[in-house]
Design a protein around this motif. Structure first.
Motif, PDB file in Angstrom:
ATOM      1  N   PHE B 279       0.965  -1.238   0.023  1.00 29.00           N
ATOM      2  CA  PHE B 279       0.028   0.078  -0.032  1.00 29.00           C
ATOM      3  C   PHE B 279       0.843   1.349   0.100  1.00 29.00           C
ATOM      4  O   PHE B 279       2.006   1.334   0.450  1.00 29.00           O
ATOM      5  CB  PHE B 279      -0.967  -0.041   1.300  1.00 29.00           C
ATOM      6  N   GLY B 280       0.421   2.266  -0.774  1.00 29.13           N
ATOM      7  CA  GLY B 280       0.994   3.420  -0.522  1.00 29.13           C
ATOM      8  C   GLY B 280       1.083   4.043   0.757  1.00 29.13           C
ATOM      9  O   GLY B 280      -0.110   3.657   1.482  1.00 29.13           O
ATOM     10  N   PRO B 281       2.064   4.894   1.090  1.00 33.41           N
ATOM     11  CA  PRO B 281       3.290   5.632   0.633  1.00 33.41           C
ATOM     12  C   PRO B 281       4.291   4.647   0.472  1.00 33.41           C
ATOM     13  O   PRO B 281       5.371   5.312   0.125  1.00 33.41           O
ATOM     14  CB  PRO B 281       3.433   6.864   1.469  1.00 33.41           C
ATOM     15  N   PHE B 282       4.301   3.277   0.889  1.00 27.81           N
ATOM     16  CA  PHE B 282       5.279   2.519   0.845  1.00 27.81           C
ATOM     17  C   PHE B 282       6.480   2.923   1.738  1.00 27.81           C
ATOM     18  O   PHE B 282       7.653   2.777   1.509  1.00 27.81           O
ATOM     19  CB  PHE B 282       6.096   2.317  -0.576  1.00 27.81           C
ATOM     20  N   ARG B 283       6.216   3.646   2.928  1.00 28.63           N
ATOM     21  CA  ARG B 283       7.200   4.427   3.663  1.00 28.63           C
ATOM     22  C   ARG B 283       6.686   3.831   5.163  1.00 28.63           C
ATOM     23  O   ARG B 283       5.448   3.782   5.478  1.00 28.63           O
ATOM     24  CB  ARG B 283       7.294   5.852   3.578  1.00 28.63           C
ATOM     25  N   MET B 284       7.612   3.775   5.956  1.00 30.12           N
ATOM     26  CA  MET B 284       7.305   3.834   7.207  1.00 30.12           C
ATOM     27  C   MET B 284       6.811   5.116   7.893  1.00 30.12           C
ATOM     28  O   MET B 284       7.596   6.252   7.691  1.00 30.12           O
ATOM     29  CB  MET B 284       8.495   3.270   8.306  1.00 30.12           C
ATOM     30  N   THR B 285       5.817   5.190   8.769  1.00 30.39           N
ATOM     31  CA  THR B 285       5.462   6.654   9.271  1.00 30.39           C
ATOM     32  C   THR B 285       5.527   6.416  10.678  1.00 30.39           C
ATOM     33  O   THR B 285       5.549   5.492  10.869  1.00 30.39           O
ATOM     34  CB  THR B 285       3.997   6.844   8.777  1.00 30.39           C
ATOM     35  N   ASN B 286       5.428   7.742  11.207  1.00 31.91           N
ATOM     36  CA  ASN B 286       5.774   8.118  12.459  1.00 31.91           C
ATOM     37  C   ASN B 286       4.426   7.599  13.251  1.00 31.91           C
ATOM     38  O   ASN B 286       3.367   7.968  12.992  1.00 31.91           O
ATOM     39  CB  ASN B 286       5.955   9.338  12.851  1.00 31.91           C
ATOM     40  N   LEU B 287       4.486   6.581  14.378  1.00 32.88           N
ATOM     41  CA  LEU B 287       3.260   5.850  15.011  1.00 32.88           C
ATOM     42  C   LEU B 287       3.278   6.831  16.408  1.00 32.88           C
ATOM     43  O   LEU B 287       3.950   6.655  17.287  1.00 32.88           O
ATOM     44  CB  LEU B 287       3.670   4.665  15.302  1.00 32.88           C
ATOM     45  N   ALA B 288       1.936   7.241  16.627  1.00 24.50           N
ATOM     46  CA  ALA B 288       1.792   7.724  18.025  1.00 24.50           C
ATOM     47  C   ALA B 288       1.415   6.718  18.746  1.00 24.50           C
ATOM     48  O   ALA B 288       1.350   6.786  19.793  1.00 24.50           O
ATOM     49  CB  ALA B 288       0.811   8.940  17.859  1.00 24.50           C
TER      50      ALA B 288
END
Lengths: 311, 375
Positions: B279-288
């Protein structure tokens, strides 16, 4: 130095208080033989009720009290399904963990124009009256004003619970219900009644715990206010060997671990990255369990629905 | 006769789903929202466009997998509430290997998948190990490990060589690492001409097409086979039904507990790998906070009655209400949290089979009474 020590003590007490309320709730429920992993959900609901009521009424004490009442109402569902309808108590508790946060966030959005955060709440009053607090002003004891009256109440609950459980007839019955319910039944005491009372009490206590989180720890309600404290409280209960005084000590230890994380995270000369330090309370819980779990006295009938006439 | 069996097996679940939505509607009325419009918008968000439907199917893959993970553990008599953490480990491994490793197309994804599954499996096996070695309740350890995994995710996210500063996300994983199909095709000239010709295809190409759902189905059949057609599977199920008896029969309970937690963890890890690579954005994002896939796995498993194949259907169902609720919040303004409430209610109704038996026996009794009365 003295100042730092008092600060650390204050932080420890602040973090330990919600855990203590919730863990005591776990103790009451599980001693009577009803597993209660729904504490997390009840705490979230309590946190929401307390923050909202204190915002609209302006009284944090009213918010705190109503959080307990509403916690009791929510846990009633768990009581009905697990005691009367003999449901799997883990599953029923899981349901509470969905229902509590769901209702809380939905109502928060309803009340505060789509925002998932409540406005800042008023703190619970300090144990010292204003006159005395003014005297501390400017001395090392100034930080002591931060001790919340609810913290005192939590420790009073420890004493009360210990007294009821170990020094009264009712306490004996509660403990017997969790160990061997058939014996209690034979005595002519209703297992169902005992368990209902205990589960309700656990809901009220967990509600108080949540209220303390939103009123005095984070000072508003958001979906992440409780963030796993209900589960940590369960670990504290197990580590405390299902005893009020043992639970108190384990909550203080965990509170201290959380305070250490905060203190280190706040100082700039941290030799460990902040996220790694934040693992500390959780790692400590596991280590504690590894070291002490061997000598545990788990209530024997815990998690098993009682069917009248069975042994 | 078979139809009756079928009905008996599925009626409680159907009843639970229906009751969940019904009580949820009452709750909506109480809080001043319109349940009919809300539910209609939810349906619209699933069926009104092919794009929505494809998205529901794609997004069901990680859900079905965490559900499968929990269901498998339940079958072995274990409660894997740690699926969330194992999923997070899968995400971390996929990010690290997807951005830093250079391998040919196909091989790259397989390497990531296996590595993600092994590490997540180990994360799960720790829970099993602590349970059999020290007798620690798996629920508590698993929850603690969930939090540790979340903070590990944050720690990895703080690596300067992984981050793109101005967008607050990690670097994109390489093309070769993705499980997404035809991603970005619509932006190419070829895709543009195709989209201009065919509105239906254009709609579908805008979604997160990926082959995750096939992996999920494959995993479900593999677990089904393992549980029902192998000796090991028999041992694991026996352990789930009666641990004492299987110990007495000479089975190695300790090893089996660790093994089943490993398998369960690996499946959750696969869910994380698919989520990041498909799934996009194919990046690890910051998890709150937690993403919630692991916790959602619990009710997906419960609604599927812990049947591996059922988890696919159950995953699809919950993916549908999840995707549908997004449109509901936008169009009608009903907060998405209502699906959490409905889910909680569904779990309650599933938890009380005894109540159904009670009702059934009451109905039978009244039937008998009326027959007797007629005589």
């Amino acid at each position: 130095m003295m100042n730092n020590m008092i600060l650390a003590l204050m932080g420890t007490l602040m973090y330990a208080t919600p855990l203590l309320f919730a863990a005591l709730g776990g103790v009451v429920s599980e001693l009577s033989g009803v597993m209660n992993i729904g504490i997390e959900g009840v705490m979230t609901f309590g946190a929401f009720v307390a923050a909202t009521v204190s915002f609209f009424s302006g009284s944090s004490i009213l918010g705190f009290a109503l959080a307990g009442v509403c916690g009791g109402v929510l846990i009633l569902l768990h009581a009905i399904t697990s005691i009367s309808l003999r449901a799997d108590q883990t599953i029923s508790g899981t349901a509470i963990n969905f229902l509590g946060p769901g209702i809380s966030v939905l109502l928060t959005k309803k009340l505060f124009d789509g925002s998932a955060f409540s406005p800042p709440a008023t703190k619970l009053p300090s144990i010292f009256p204003q006159a005395l607090a003014n005297r501390f002003h400017g001395t090392v004891f100034e930080a002591l004003n931060g001790i919340s009256s609810a913290t005192l109440f939590a420790f009073f609950c420890v004493f009360l619970l210990w007294f009821v459980l170990y020094k009264t007839k009712w306490g004996l019955r509660i403990r017997a219900t969790g160990e061997y319910p058939a014996a209690v039944d034979t005595m002519g005491v209703s297992v169902t009644t005992v368990r209902y009372c205990c589960v309700l009490a656990s809901g009220v206590l967990a509600g108080f715990g949540g209220a303390f989180m939103s009123l005095s720890v984070t000072s508003s309600f958001s979906p992440v206010t409780v963030c796993g404290h209900g589960f940590i409280a369960l670990a504290a209960m197990i580590f405390g060997n299902w005893k009020p005084h043992g639970t108190m000590l384990s909550c203080l230890l965990l509170g201290f671990a959380m305070e250490c994380t905060t203190l280190w995270g706040g100082s700039n000369n941290a030799w460990l990255p902040v996220p790694i330090m934040e693992m500390f309370p959780y790692l400590l819980t596991i280590v504690i369990l590894i070291l002490f779990v061997g000598e545990l006295a788990t209530p024997k009938a815990n998690g098993i629905p009682y069917v009248k006439g069975s042994h | 006769m078979r139809r009756l069996e079928f009905a008996k097996r599925f009626m409680p679940t159907v009843f639970a789903l229906f009751s969940g939505f019904f009580v949820g509607a009452l709750f909506l009325i109480l809080t001043g929202y319109d349940p009919i419009r809300s539910y209609a918008a939810m349906l619209e968000g699933v069926f009104s466009r092919p794009k929505y439907l494809i998205q529901v199917i794609s997004k069901s893959a990680p859900l079905a997998l965490t559900g499968l993970s929990v269901a498998f553990a339940f079958k072995c008599g274990l409660f894997n509430i740690g699926s969330e953490g194992q999923y997070t480990i899968g995400v971390i491994v996929a990010t690290l290997l997807g951005t830093k490793l250079s391998l040919p197309f196909g091989v790259h994804f397989i390497v990531i998948m296996l590595a993600g599954m092994i590490f997540a499996g180990i994360w799960g096996a720790i829970v099993g190990f602590l349970k059999v070695k020290f007798g620690i309740n798996e629920v508590v350890t698993a929850i603690m490990l969930n939090w540790i995994a979340l903070h590990l995710h944050r720690y990895v996210f703080s690596f300067p060589w992984l981050l793109v500063k101005n967008i607050d996300a990690s670097q994109e994983i390489k093309e070769t690492a993705r499980s997404a199909i035809l991603h970005g095709f619509i932006a190419t000239p070829k895709g543009q001409t195709l989209a201009a010709k065919n509105a239906f295809l254009a709609d579908i190409l805008k979604t997160d097409l990926n082959f995750g759902i096939f992996l999920a189905i494959g995993a479900a059949f593999a677990i089904h086979h393992l549980l029902n057609s192998t000796t090991k599977g028999f041992e694991l199920r026996a352990m789930g039904i009666n641990q004492e008896a299987s110990r007495f029969a000479g089975m190695n309970i300790k090893r089996n507990v660790i093994l089943s937690m490993f398998i369960s963890g690996a499946i959750s890890g696969l869910a994380g790998v698919i989520q990041l690579t498909g799934f996009g954005p194919f990046r690890m994002t910051n998890l709150a906070a937690f993403e919630g896939y692991g916790l959602e796995g619990i009710y997906i498993a419960l609604v599927a009655n812990c049947s591996p194949i059922g988890c696919i259907a159950s995953g699809l169902f919950f993916s549908a209400i999840k995707c549908g609720s997004a449109l509901m919040q936008i169009e009608v303004g009903t907060p998405r949290e209502i699906i959490k409430i409905i889910t909680g209610l569904i779990i309650f109704f599933i938890a009380i089979p005894f109540a159904y038996k009670l009702i059934a026996s009451k109905i039978q009794k009244t039937k008998k009474d009326t027959i007797n009365h007629d005589e």
